[in-house]
Design a protein around this motif. Sequence first.
Motif, PDB file in Angstrom:
ATOM      1  N   SER A  99       4.833   7.853  -5.255  1.00 21.54           N
ATOM      2  CA  SER A  99       4.475   6.774  -6.015  1.00 21.54           C
ATOM      3  C   SER A  99       5.208   6.324  -6.467  1.00 21.54           C
ATOM      4  O   SER A  99       5.531   4.597  -6.332  1.00 21.54           O
ATOM      5  CB  SER A  99       2.824   7.077  -5.944  1.00 21.54           C
ATOM      6  OG  SER A  99       2.628   7.606  -4.953  1.00 21.54           O
TER       7      SER A  99
ATOM      8  N   LYS B 164      -2.894   9.619  -3.503  1.00 19.35           N
ATOM      9  CA  LYS B 164      -1.403  10.092  -2.885  1.00 19.35           C
ATOM     10  C   LYS B 164      -0.852  11.147  -2.146  1.00 19.35           C
ATOM     11  O   LYS B 164      -1.851  11.566  -1.408  1.00 19.35           O
ATOM     12  CB  LYS B 164      -1.332  10.979  -4.729  1.00 19.35           C
ATOM     13  CG  LYS B 164      -1.237  12.311  -5.231  1.00 19.35           C
ATOM     14  CD  LYS B 164      -1.250  12.419  -6.928  1.00 19.35           C
ATOM     15  CE  LYS B 164      -1.829  13.739  -6.890  1.00 19.35           C
ATOM     16  NZ  LYS B 164      -3.541  13.921  -6.827  1.00 19.35           N
TER      17      LYS B 164
ATOM     18  N   ARG C  80      -4.053   4.586  -7.251  1.00 18.67           N
ATOM     19  CA  ARG C  80      -3.637   6.411  -6.747  1.00 18.67           C
ATOM     20  C   ARG C  80      -5.456   7.270  -6.565  1.00 18.67           C
ATOM     21  O   ARG C  80      -5.092   8.219  -7.545  1.00 18.67           O
ATOM     22  CB  ARG C  80      -2.652   7.015  -8.275  1.00 18.67           C
ATOM     23  CG  ARG C  80      -1.259   6.614  -8.158  1.00 18.67           C
ATOM     24  CD  ARG C  80      -0.258   7.597  -9.578  1.00 18.67           C
ATOM     25  NE  ARG C  80      -0.250   8.426  -8.520  1.00 18.67           N
ATOM     26  CZ  ARG C  80      -0.610   9.558  -9.183  1.00 18.67           C
ATOM     27  NH1 ARG C  80      -0.865  10.144  -9.757  1.00 18.67           N
ATOM     28  NH2 ARG C  80      -0.136  10.841  -8.712  1.00 18.67           N
TER      29      ARG C  80
END
Length: 794
Positions: free
Chosen positions: A572, A635, A632
């Motif tokens: 991410s 994820k 998040r």
Amino acid sequence: MLNRFVTGLLALLLLCTLPAFAQPSPSQTGDSITLPLPADGATLEQLNDQLDLIRQKVSVSANADLLSDLRQAALLVQKQADTLISQQAVDIEHLDGQLNILGPEQPGEPQSIGSQRKALTAQKNALVDDQRQTNTLSQSARDLATQIFSLRRSLFDSQITTRSASPLSVVFWSTMIRPTDDDLGRLRGLFDDIHSAANTALAPGKRTFFISILVSALLIWVVGRRLMEHLLVWLMIRWLPEGRLRRSALALAVGLSTVLTIGAATSLLRWGIDRNAALSADVLSLLNQMQTLIIFCAFIVGLGRALLMRSHPSWRLPQIPDQIATAIGHFPVLLALALVIIGTQERINSVIASSLALTVAVNGLTALAVSLVFFFTLLRYRRTRRRYGLERLPSFAGLIPFVVAVWVGLSLLALLIGYLTLAYFLTVKLLWMSVVAATAYLLIACFGDICETLLSPKQPGGMALGAALGLSARHQAQASTLLAGIGRTLLLFTAILLAFMPSGSSPGELLEGFTQLDFGNQPLGGLNIVPSDILLALAVLIVGMMGIRIMKEWLGERLLPETTMDAGMRASLVTLVGYIGVVLLGIVVMSTLHVSLTNLTWVVSALSVGIGFGLQAIVQNFISGLILLTERPVKVGDWVSLAGVEGDIRRINVRATEIQMSDRSTVIVPNSQFITQNVRNVTMGNALGVVGITLTLPLDTDVLQIRELLLQAFREHQAILDAPAPSVSFKDLTTSGLIISASGYVNSPRSVGGARSDLLFTVLGRLRELGIALSSPQSMVLVSEGTEKARAEE
């Protein structure tokens, strides 16, 4: 033998051309024009006189070298004027302090205080007036430097677009073989100065000293280089451990020994000439510039020896096969020889201010010689690859021969059609960028190896440093990776700046002139975008995209794996950094194109209409993707279930998320569904999986025996974790039998299916061995009342 011959030939050429070493002279005529530089702490009057003298020398007929010197002199005047302004400001502040102490005029105050106040006020007013004049002088010097730069650029524009005689014509060679009478007269004047300097140096009483200096310089050049190289190699082998640091240090030592010894030899010889000969201004300028040329050529030779390492292939840093290194091993020496021979004539032409035709012809000869050296080196490289069946160099290195071949082809094409100045610019720029790239590679490799050896916890030096400073291995590895990345990035950025900066006195201005070749500079519409800006923006875009890609690879493969972040967080973060980089790059490109937000009003209006009609879903998914990357909730690596889709998240893109299912197929799910729908994240709160088995046994079964059987089966399975421990519970007692449930934990929900299957096989097998059968389901038969009476009557 060939190496000795080349070294001897280079030394002989140096001795033959030393009296004629040239420095570009700020003279358009044969007479030398010298500008006395203002000393440090010059007064306002002296700076004004100096600036007036510079203005007198500026003219349209001045050559590029004179304009370069005049511009540097104007910038020096501006610098000293700014220094004087700062000093005047300090003096004014000091006088203000004294006036504040005296205060305003009071009735009945002593006459001495009033006289002192008047004197300080007069001094302050005089300083303020001087400061105002100095500010005007500084601005005038800045404007003059800008005007000189524009004049030089105009000169290069006119030269680069001028077509001259091609090397295929007789006129090109006759210009150099038969120069004009004016050029011959200036050459005779320069040679007379050289002859006079040589007679002075070899006069009785000085001859022995000068010859001893000459012999000492040759010994340093030939013998000193070998001794210094062997000494540095011995020190590197003795002090540094085996590994990449020793290799990079050895390459650096070989290159430095070549540059330092040749530089020391030329400096010693220059000192001997200055001490024993009476030099004119032209000869002195020649010596200065030729010394720089010799050191630059030595730097090329040193770089070639450091990177190719023909005598020690195991020390070679780049992944160059031995056959190719041997084939192109003489390229640096031949290139240095060509530069020394032809560069000497270039500088002589500059000193004597030769005619434009002769100057352009010699520049064309330089371009031809250097291009041919590159051409034949590429030819040998290709023949060697074909002969030994070698593969292309890996990564970006494999593109270097192709780029150089295209560049050399353009230079030769410009030569053949008569654009000699353009060919000269392309050749000089190719040479400069090659030297910068090779130097940057060597320094980047050396810096990375230093960080790896001295800071990494995997190396003895890093372990000792970590123990001395009390650093943990993880933090030390992060610091080593981060420092190496920052250092390499700075070196690479510096190399890019140097590659596109002026290499000497002209390439930078030629590049600016090249971007304006008959393309026109009219604005396109209302955005004020000119073709030169488009080319620059395209270059910025390409370099920026490559930089973002390198940054993402460095983060994902080098820095973040050294941290405690999980794989999903790392993915991410890398994606988010890529998006931020693209946005910043877009801003830089728009600023390069001089595009303001007001000019994009119509674009924003069109997008708003498009969003309202057809792009609403795309924008929604884009915003949802940003939310997924920042908050998040899911994820990369999570096991999720969403609207009948269950699998692992493999990638979160701007618009959609890729989910890999158990059958290895991939489902593309829009990001908005993760925000607007219920999502089951199996691995978010707890990464463990639960394996459960439920058995229905007869009522007469020994439940304690079954409990031990199930616990033993769970404990023996390698996937079942010891903590939390497996458990067996009595779920219920029904008419159909006993219901016993067992459960255990595995390290991932993805392992539940396989572990449960194995346990079922094991448990059923052991129950069969013990003769315990599972409770059979009981069937129920419904009999109606009429049927039952009929059977009774019968």
